[in-house]
Every structure is written in structure tokens, then in C-alpha cells.
Design an enzyme around this catalytic site. Structure first.
Site, PDB file in Angstrom:
ATOM      1  N   SER A 262     -45.944  26.766   0.973  1.00 65.23           N
ATOM      2  CA  SER A 262     -47.026  27.189   0.082  1.00 65.23           C
ATOM      3  C   SER A 262     -46.862  26.474  -1.252  1.00 65.23           C
ATOM      4  CB  SER A 262     -46.963  28.710  -0.135  1.00 65.23           C
ATOM      5  OG  SER A 262     -47.817  29.118  -1.183  1.00 65.23           O
TER       6      SER A 262
ATOM      7  N   TYR B 187     -41.540  35.410  -2.858  1.00 68.91           N
ATOM      8  CA  TYR B 187     -42.348  34.575  -1.961  1.00 68.91           C
ATOM      9  C   TYR B 187     -42.239  33.112  -2.379  1.00 68.91           C
ATOM     10  CZ  TYR B 187     -46.282  32.874   0.782  1.00 68.91           C
ATOM     11  OH  TYR B 187     -47.068  32.167   1.666  1.00 68.91           O
TER      12      TYR B 187
END
Length: 254
Positions: free
Chosen positions: A139, A149
Site C-alpha cells: 500500500s 498498517y
């Protein structure tokens, strides 16, 4: 393409899109996710639409037995795979201190431990044959100070960069695919209804475009793939911004 591809997290979102595009290119598939019924539904449609073989493997990659089952399939020399897509994942709230540490452990295990084990299993057989492609879905969060994350995706990016340098000369490429905000059910699973993420419409990507560009970059042997010019520019800008400013910007959306 004529190769067998393993896709994790294949029951929805980017995983299901990877399955569709790989099948359209002639790849047989091994679809991995926890939801067997959803996998069977996707498999039936892919067999009908593209006349490819589709195997369903229901497994929880956080559980030891689930991960072992998928590792065994990836490493099977009698049924070799040519492509591995490590896509399974989920997000957490950005407030680490207020979160459940057990959820954080599952998050770490899925994004890092499972990716590491499956990549290791795939390399064993791919390097013997001198051919293979591994796509690790990361990501743009991996380039930003964005909670755990961002941290796990930073690991995926760094690991993939190194692995591509190490193994591409031996015929096996490893690509970290780094999309930005993409129209899938990922954010709905975080409890956010569509349109409530606080992200301008121009920053949203289409899942089919993300996968198409990721597969193209993997075929070219790129270590990192950042779909869309706007996210390439964003990542470049984040590298030169002061850390406090980057952290404030990274808190946008979830």
C-alpha cells in the site's frame, strides 16, 4: 500465460479482481480465503467464463494449520505454481494505544508472517525451474507514518525490494504492489460506509486498473508498483516533507 496462480484473499476486493484478470490471461487458479462459499461462487463463474481450472482452498492464514495447508500447496512440486499473489489483509483503527493487542497480533501475522512463509515456499520451487512471479500487495501507506498498517506494509515493500534484487537474476521476480485508496469492500470492513472515509473522489482508484497495472509491472520485473500518477507524486512528496507534516497528512481517511 499458461501458468497456475495462487491468490490469497481471493473472496473479494483486489483478490477477486486478480483472479478474474489472471483467468482472462489463461492462468489456472488456486483461490485462498476463509469464506469457502464465496470462493466456490467465484470459482464457478471463472470456470464458466474463461474455461480454466480453479481450485478452492479455504484457510485462515493467521491459524497455524491454515497457513501450513497453503504453504504445502504452494510448495507442491507435483503441481507447481508460476505466480503467487499475497493479497490477504485487513486494516485496523489508527489509534494503536486504544486498540486490542490481539487484533494487532493477527494483523501482523497476516501481513508479515503469512507473506514471508508463502514467499519462502514459492521461491523453493520457482528457483528450481528458473521462472516465477510473486506479487505482494502492499500500500502507499507503507511510505507514510500511518499506524501499524503503514508499518506492516513498509515491511512488505522493503522485503519485496530486496527479494527482487536477490532473485530476479535467477528468473523469479518479486513486486510490491502499492495502491492508494481503492474502491473495494476493504473500508466497509473497517465499519465505514461508502463515501465516509474523508477522501476526495479524485484520490480513489478502480480495482481493475490497480490489478492491471500491478500485473503489467510484475511482468516487467519492477520491484515496486505504484498505480496512478497521482499516487506516484504523493509518495515522492511524502519523502521530502518533515515527519510531523507527513504524519498529519497520513491521518486523512482510514
Amino acid at each position: 500465460m499458461g501458468k497456475t496462480a495462487v491468490v490469497t484473499g481471493a473472496s473479494s476486493g483486489l483478490g477477486a479482481e486478480f483472479a478474474r484478470q489472471l483467468a482472462a490471461r489463461g492462468a489456472d487458479l488456486v483461490l485462498v480465503a476463509r469464506d469457502k462459499a464465496a470462493l466456490e461462487d467465484i470459482a464457478e463463474r471463472l470456470r464458466a467464463d474463461h474455461r480454466v481450472q480453479v481450485e478452492v482452498l479455504a484457510a485462515d492464514l493467521v491459524a497455524d494449520d491454515g497457513l501450513a495447508a497453503v504453504v504445502a500447496r504452494v510448495a507442491d512440486r507435483e503441481r507447481p505454481i508460476g505466480i503467487l499473489v499475497n493479497n490477504a489483509g485487513f486494516g485496523l483503527d489508527l489509534d494503536f494505544a486504544a486498540g486490542d493487542i490481539a487484533d494487532e497480533q493477527r494483523h501482523l501475522d497476516l501481513h508479515v508472517r503469512a507473506t514471508m512463509h508463502l514467499t519462502h515456499a514459492a521461491l523453493g520451487t520457482m528457483l528450481e525451474r528458473g521462472y516465477g512471479r510473486i506479487v505482494n500487495v502492499a500500500s502507499v501507506a507503507g511510505f507514510l507514518p500511518r499506524g501499524t498498517y503503514g508499518a506492516v506494509k513498509a515491511w512488505v515493500i522493503s522485503f519485496s525490494r530486496w527479494a527482487n534484487i536477490a532473485y530476479a537474476p535467477r528468473g523469479v521476480t518479486v513486486t510490491a504492489l502499492c495502491p492508494g485508496f481503492t474502491h473495494t469492500n476493504f473500508h466497509e470492513r473497517l465499519g465505514l460506509p461508502p463515501g465516509r472515509e474523508g477522501i476526495p473522489a479524485v484520490m480513489w482508484l478502480d480495482a481493475a486498473d490497480v490489478v492491471r497495472e500491478g500485473l503489467r509491472d510484475a511482468a516487467r520485473g519492477k520491484a515496486v508498483s505504484i498505480p496512478s500518477l497521482r499516487y506516484k507524486v504523493l509518495v515522492a512528496a511524502m519523502r521530502v516533507l518533515p515527519s510531523p507534516v507527513a504524519a498529519r497528512l497520513a491521518r486523512t481517511g482510514r
